[in-house]
Design a protein around this motif. Structure first.
Motif, PDB file in Angstrom:
ATOM      1  N   GLN A   1       0.617  -0.789  -0.221  1.00 52.61           N
ATOM      2  CA  GLN A   1      -0.294  -0.013  -0.325  1.00 52.61           C
ATOM      3  C   GLN A   1       0.978   0.860   0.131  1.00 52.61           C
ATOM      4  O   GLN A   1       0.730   2.517  -1.209  1.00 52.61           O
ATOM      5  CB  GLN A   1      -0.986   0.008   1.274  1.00 52.61           C
TER       6      GLN A   1
ATOM      7  N   LYS B   1       1.591   2.490  -3.086  1.00 52.29           N
ATOM      8  CA  LYS B   1       1.656   3.694  -4.325  1.00 52.29           C
ATOM      9  C   LYS B   1       1.297   4.902  -3.798  1.00 52.29           C
ATOM     10  O   LYS B   1       1.206   5.585  -4.927  1.00 52.29           O
ATOM     11  CB  LYS B   1      -0.460   3.442  -4.167  1.00 52.29           C
TER      12      LYS B   1
ATOM     13  N   LYS C   1      -4.414  -0.484   4.345  1.00 52.93           N
ATOM     14  CA  LYS C   1      -5.033  -0.696   3.413  1.00 52.93           C
ATOM     15  C   LYS C   1      -6.613   0.970   2.665  1.00 52.93           C
ATOM     16  O   LYS C   1      -6.969   1.073   2.071  1.00 52.93           O
ATOM     17  CB  LYS C   1      -5.668  -2.011   3.020  1.00 52.93           C
ATOM     18  N   ARG C   2      -6.978   0.508   4.173  1.00 55.16           N
ATOM     19  CA  ARG C   2      -7.654   2.031   4.413  1.00 55.16           C
ATOM     20  C   ARG C   2      -7.582   3.440   3.673  1.00 55.16           C
ATOM     21  O   ARG C   2      -7.980   3.926   3.220  1.00 55.16           O
ATOM     22  CB  ARG C   2      -8.579   1.523   5.997  1.00 55.16           C
TER      23      ARG C   2
ATOM     24  N   TYR D   1      -6.788   3.218   0.044  1.00 62.37           N
ATOM     25  CA  TYR D   1      -8.079   2.846  -0.279  1.00 62.37           C
ATOM     26  C   TYR D   1      -8.582   5.006  -0.272  1.00 62.37           C
ATOM     27  O   TYR D   1      -8.261   5.684  -1.435  1.00 62.37           O
ATOM     28  CB  TYR D   1      -9.512   2.537   0.282  1.00 62.37           C
TER      29      TYR D   1
ATOM     30  N   ASN E   1      -7.065   7.194  -2.880  1.00 64.82           N
ATOM     31  CA  ASN E   1      -6.499   6.296  -3.872  1.00 64.82           C
ATOM     32  C   ASN E   1      -6.312   7.326  -5.138  1.00 64.82           C
ATOM     33  O   ASN E   1      -5.847   6.796  -6.881  1.00 64.82           O
ATOM     34  CB  ASN E   1      -8.083   4.995  -4.343  1.00 64.82           C
TER      35      ASN E   1
ATOM     36  N   LYS F   1      -2.396   8.287  -5.966  1.00 62.66           N
ATOM     37  CA  LYS F   1      -1.508   7.276  -5.574  1.00 62.66           C
ATOM     38  C   LYS F   1      -0.753   7.489  -7.050  1.00 62.66           C
ATOM     39  O   LYS F   1      -1.022   8.308  -7.884  1.00 62.66           O
ATOM     40  CB  LYS F   1      -2.909   6.108  -5.826  1.00 62.66           C
TER      41      LYS F   1
ATOM     42  N   ASP G   1     -11.857 -10.454  -4.307  1.00 66.55           N
ATOM     43  CA  ASP G   1     -10.635 -10.353  -5.140  1.00 66.55           C
ATOM     44  C   ASP G   1     -10.384 -10.638  -6.446  1.00 66.55           C
ATOM     45  O   ASP G   1     -10.510 -11.916  -6.499  1.00 66.55           O
ATOM     46  CB  ASP G   1      -9.950  -9.808  -4.051  1.00 66.55           C
TER      47      ASP G   1
END
Length: 149
Positions: free
Chosen positions: A42, A45, A66-67, A70, A73, A76, A121
């Motif tokens: 993560q 990114k 990850k949150r 996100y 995003n 990134k 996924d």
């Protein structure tokens, strides 16, 4: 292929849960120590954004990393989709190369197919069975590389 001929993982509590990026194995990657391979993935990114990178690096859990990714995003790396498979390979390679116990478990799977059994996924996992299973493919490639050492 029969189910007993497949190594399946998803949660860290699964028999092969150490294969998930959420498992608690530190990874030294690009001169940073990450709590998990998920943290590393993560964070990559946002190599160009020190604030978000450090927020992910210092996040308490893989889920939190990850949150954060996100939520950011839209910031990134714009080339992320072109480089993400290579980045995942490099991070996972280091995870298994740096942790002898994990390396042994991976090598001990022989030539069995490895699948991330994620129902949601379809890229990294198998989704409903029709997914790409890119993480499984990555781990099988790493296993092959490490078995040559």
């Amino acid at each position: 292929m029969e189910d007993d001929k497949i190594i399946s993982f998803y949660r860290s509590t699964d028999a092969y849960g150490c294969f998930t990026n959420f498992s608690w194995f530190k990874v030294n990657y690009k001169n940073h120590i990450f709590k998990t391979s998920e943290h590393a993935f993560q964070a990559m990114k946002f190599q160009h954004d020190e604030k978000i990178f450090n927020e992910i690096l210092n996040s308490k859990t893989a889920s939190e990393s990850k949150r954060i990714a996100y939520l950011n995003n839209h910031k990134k790396n714009p080339q992320w989709d072109e480089i993400k498979d290579q980045i995942m390979y490099e991070i996972c390679f280091e995870k298994f190369n740096q942790n002898d116990d994990l390396k042994f478990i991976l090598l001990d799977t022989g030539d069995l197919k490895i699948v991330e059994n994620s129902e949601k996924d379809f890229y990294w996992g198998i989704g409903d069975g029709s997914g790409r299973n890119q993480l499984g493919k990555t781990l099988m490639k790493i296993r092959s590389e490490l078995s040559k050492k």
